[in-house]
Design a protein around this motif. Structure first.
Motif, PDB file in Angstrom:
ATOM      1  N   VAL A  31       0.856  -1.196   0.000  1.00 40.96           N
ATOM      2  CA  VAL A  31       0.000   0.000   0.000  1.00 40.96           C
ATOM      3  C   VAL A  31       0.890   1.243   0.000  1.00 40.96           C
ATOM      4  CG1 VAL A  31      -1.775   1.290   1.253  1.00 40.96           C
ATOM      5  CG2 VAL A  31      -1.809  -1.218   1.260  1.00 40.96           C
ATOM      6  N   PRO A  32       0.726   2.132  -0.976  1.00 40.17           N
ATOM      7  CA  PRO A  32       1.560   3.341  -1.021  1.00 40.17           C
ATOM      8  C   PRO A  32       1.306   4.250   0.184  1.00 40.17           C
ATOM      9  CG  PRO A  32       0.382   3.028  -3.100  1.00 40.17           C
ATOM     10  CD  PRO A  32      -0.177   2.042  -2.119  1.00 40.17           C
ATOM     11  N   VAL A  33       2.395   4.789   0.728  1.00 33.93           N
ATOM     12  CA  VAL A  33       2.306   5.771   1.806  1.00 33.93           C
ATOM     13  C   VAL A  33       3.229   6.929   1.446  1.00 33.93           C
ATOM     14  CG1 VAL A  33       1.689   4.149   3.627  1.00 33.93           C
ATOM     15  CG2 VAL A  33       4.076   4.597   3.176  1.00 33.93           C
ATOM     16  N   THR A  34       2.819   8.119   1.843  1.00 31.80           N
ATOM     17  CA  THR A  34       3.639   9.299   1.583  1.00 31.80           C
ATOM     18  C   THR A  34       3.739  10.140   2.848  1.00 31.80           C
ATOM     19  OG1 THR A  34       1.717  10.539   0.795  1.00 31.80           O
ATOM     20  CG2 THR A  34       3.043   9.435  -0.873  1.00 31.80           C
ATOM     21  N   ALA A  35       4.825  10.855   2.946  1.00 29.90           N
ATOM     22  CA  ALA A  35       5.010  11.786   4.055  1.00 29.90           C
ATOM     23  C   ALA A  35       4.543  13.159   3.603  1.00 29.90           C
ATOM     24  CB  ALA A  35       6.484  11.834   4.451  1.00 29.90           C
ATOM     25  N   PRO A  36       4.049  13.964   4.523  1.00 29.92           N
ATOM     26  CA  PRO A  36       3.657  15.332   4.168  1.00 29.92           C
ATOM     27  C   PRO A  36       4.896  16.143   3.789  1.00 29.92           C
ATOM     28  CG  PRO A  36       3.593  15.045   6.541  1.00 29.92           C
ATOM     29  CD  PRO A  36       3.886  13.695   5.949  1.00 29.92           C
ATOM     30  N   PRO A  37       4.700  17.292   3.148  1.00 28.49           N
ATOM     31  CA  PRO A  37       5.855  18.147   2.829  1.00 28.49           C
ATOM     32  C   PRO A  37       6.687  18.407   4.083  1.00 28.49           C
ATOM     33  CG  PRO A  37       3.871  19.014   1.819  1.00 28.49           C
ATOM     34  CD  PRO A  37       3.440  17.886   2.714  1.00 28.49           C
ATOM     35  N   TYR A  38       7.978  18.290   3.943  1.00 30.69           N
ATOM     36  CA  TYR A  38       8.927  18.476   5.037  1.00 30.69           C
ATOM     37  C   TYR A  38       8.785  17.419   6.126  1.00 30.69           C
ATOM     38  CZ  TYR A  38       9.228  22.914   2.633  1.00 30.69           C
ATOM     39  OH  TYR A  38       9.344  23.868   1.668  1.00 30.69           O
ATOM     40  N   GLY A  39       8.004  16.372   5.857  1.00 32.05           N
ATOM     41  CA  GLY A  39       7.868  15.268   6.790  1.00 32.05           C
ATOM     42  C   GLY A  39       8.894  14.194   6.471  1.00 32.05           C
ATOM     43  N   ASP A  40       8.893  13.148   7.268  1.00 32.67           N
ATOM     44  CA  ASP A  40       9.848  12.063   7.094  1.00 32.67           C
ATOM     45  C   ASP A  40       9.082  10.757   6.941  1.00 32.67           C
ATOM     46  OD1 ASP A  40      11.960  10.295   7.127  1.00 32.67           O
ATOM     47  OD2 ASP A  40      12.709  10.900   9.092  1.00 32.67           O
ATOM     48  N   ILE A  41       9.374  10.014   5.878  1.00 32.07           N
ATOM     49  CA  ILE A  41       8.667   8.762   5.620  1.00 32.07           C
ATOM     50  C   ILE A  41       8.874   7.764   6.757  1.00 32.07           C
ATOM     51  CG2 ILE A  41      10.508   7.675   4.271  1.00 32.07           C
ATOM     52  CD1 ILE A  41       6.720   7.508   3.553  1.00 32.07           C
ATOM     53  N   GLN A  42      10.027   7.811   7.421  1.00 26.01           N
ATOM     54  CA  GLN A  42      10.277   6.889   8.525  1.00 26.01           C
ATOM     55  C   GLN A  42       9.261   7.086   9.642  1.00 26.01           C
ATOM     56  OE1 GLN A  42      14.927   7.390   7.763  1.00 26.01           O
ATOM     57  NE2 GLN A  42      14.479   6.766   9.806  1.00 26.01           N
ATOM     58  N   GLU A  43       8.955   8.328   9.965  1.00 25.58           N
ATOM     59  CA  GLU A  43       7.975   8.604  11.023  1.00 25.58           C
ATOM     60  C   GLU A  43       6.589   8.110  10.620  1.00 25.58           C
ATOM     61  OE1 GLU A  43       8.042  12.685  12.274  1.00 25.58           O
ATOM     62  OE2 GLU A  43      10.228  12.686  12.453  1.00 25.58           O
ATOM     63  N   VAL A  44       6.234   8.306   9.359  1.00 30.01           N
ATOM     64  CA  VAL A  44       4.923   7.866   8.870  1.00 30.01           C
ATOM     65  C   VAL A  44       4.820   6.342   8.956  1.00 30.01           C
ATOM     66  CG1 VAL A  44       3.424   7.754   6.837  1.00 30.01           C
ATOM     67  CG2 VAL A  44       4.642   9.869   7.375  1.00 30.01           C
ATOM     68  N   ILE A  45       5.848   5.650   8.511  1.00 25.28           N
ATOM     69  CA  ILE A  45       5.825   4.186   8.508  1.00 25.28           C
ATOM     70  C   ILE A  45       5.792   3.639   9.930  1.00 25.28           C
ATOM     71  CG2 ILE A  45       7.235   2.153   7.995  1.00 25.28           C
ATOM     72  CD1 ILE A  45       7.968   3.621   5.337  1.00 25.28           C
ATOM     73  N   LEU A  46       6.618   4.188  10.817  1.00 24.43           N
ATOM     74  CA  LEU A  46       6.606   3.713  12.204  1.00 24.43           C
ATOM     75  C   LEU A  46       5.257   3.969  12.864  1.00 24.43           C
ATOM     76  CD1 LEU A  46      10.195   4.601  13.425  1.00 24.43           C
ATOM     77  CD2 LEU A  46       9.250   2.338  12.921  1.00 24.43           C
ATOM     78  N   SER A  47       4.616   5.082  12.533  1.00 25.70           N
ATOM     79  CA  SER A  47       3.292   5.371  13.074  1.00 25.70           C
ATOM     80  C   SER A  47       2.266   4.329  12.602  1.00 25.70           C
ATOM     81  CB  SER A  47       2.860   6.776  12.662  1.00 25.70           C
ATOM     82  OG  SER A  47       1.547   7.035  13.089  1.00 25.70           O
ATOM     83  N   ILE A  48       2.324   3.974  11.336  1.00 26.19           N
ATOM     84  CA  ILE A  48       1.411   2.958  10.792  1.00 26.19           C
ATOM     85  C   ILE A  48       1.634   1.620  11.485  1.00 26.19           C
ATOM     86  CG2 ILE A  48       0.913   1.572   8.729  1.00 26.19           C
ATOM     87  CD1 ILE A  48       1.489   4.186   7.111  1.00 26.19           C
ATOM     88  N   LEU A  49       2.908   1.240  11.654  1.00 23.18           N
ATOM     89  CA  LEU A  49       3.205  -0.045  12.294  1.00 23.18           C
ATOM     90  C   LEU A  49       2.850  -0.039  13.779  1.00 23.18           C
ATOM     91  CD1 LEU A  49       6.560  -0.808  10.479  1.00 23.18           C
ATOM     92  CD2 LEU A  49       4.307  -1.811  10.020  1.00 23.18           C
ATOM     93  N   GLN A  50       2.992   1.111  14.434  1.00 24.90           N
ATOM     94  CA  GLN A  50       2.576   1.207  15.837  1.00 24.90           C
ATOM     95  C   GLN A  50       1.062   1.044  15.952  1.00 24.90           C
ATOM     96  OE1 GLN A  50       3.282   4.960  17.795  1.00 24.90           O
ATOM     97  NE2 GLN A  50       2.518   4.207  19.752  1.00 24.90           N
ATOM     98  N   GLN A  51       0.316   1.659  15.050  1.00 30.58           N
ATOM     99  CA  GLN A  51      -1.142   1.498  15.064  1.00 30.58           C
ATOM    100  C   GLN A  51      -1.529   0.040  14.865  1.00 30.58           C
ATOM    101  OE1 GLN A  51      -2.854   4.185  12.176  1.00 30.58           O
ATOM    102  NE2 GLN A  51      -1.973   5.979  13.170  1.00 30.58           N
TER     103      GLN A  51
END
Length: 87
Positions: A31-51
């Motif tokens: 499933v494609p995931v993107t980070a917001p402008p000036y965001g970091d994909i690592q934070e987005v991915i870790l947040s998804i996995l934490q959920q």
């Protein structure tokens, strides 16, 4: 009188498959995931996995392949957001 029984262990879950392509784009289990402008994909991915770990009520293993660096790592993401490296 019945004897106490131990609860069964939680079901084993397969590793989440994560692919990081750039600082702003990746895939989590296809499933494609993107980070917001000036965001970091690592934070987005870790947040998804934490959920996911919170929903399962158990740590979630993940294999993360990062094309930016040409490497892969296995992590265990806990419901509280902490991580540990798996071998």
């Amino acid at each position: 009188m019945t004897e106490p029984t131990t609860p069964p262990p939680p079901p084993a879950t397969a590793d989440a498959q994560v692919h990081v392509f750039s600082p702003n784009a990746g895939l989590v289990d296809g499933v494609p995931v993107t980070a917001p402008p000036y965001g970091d994909i690592q934070e987005v991915i870790l947040s998804i996995l934490q959920q996911r770990a919170q929903q399962l009520g158990a740590p979630t293993p993940a294999t993360i392949t990062d094309n930016r660096y040409g490497g892969a790592i296995r992590l265990l993401i806990h419901p509280d957001g902490s991580t540990e490296q798996l071998t």
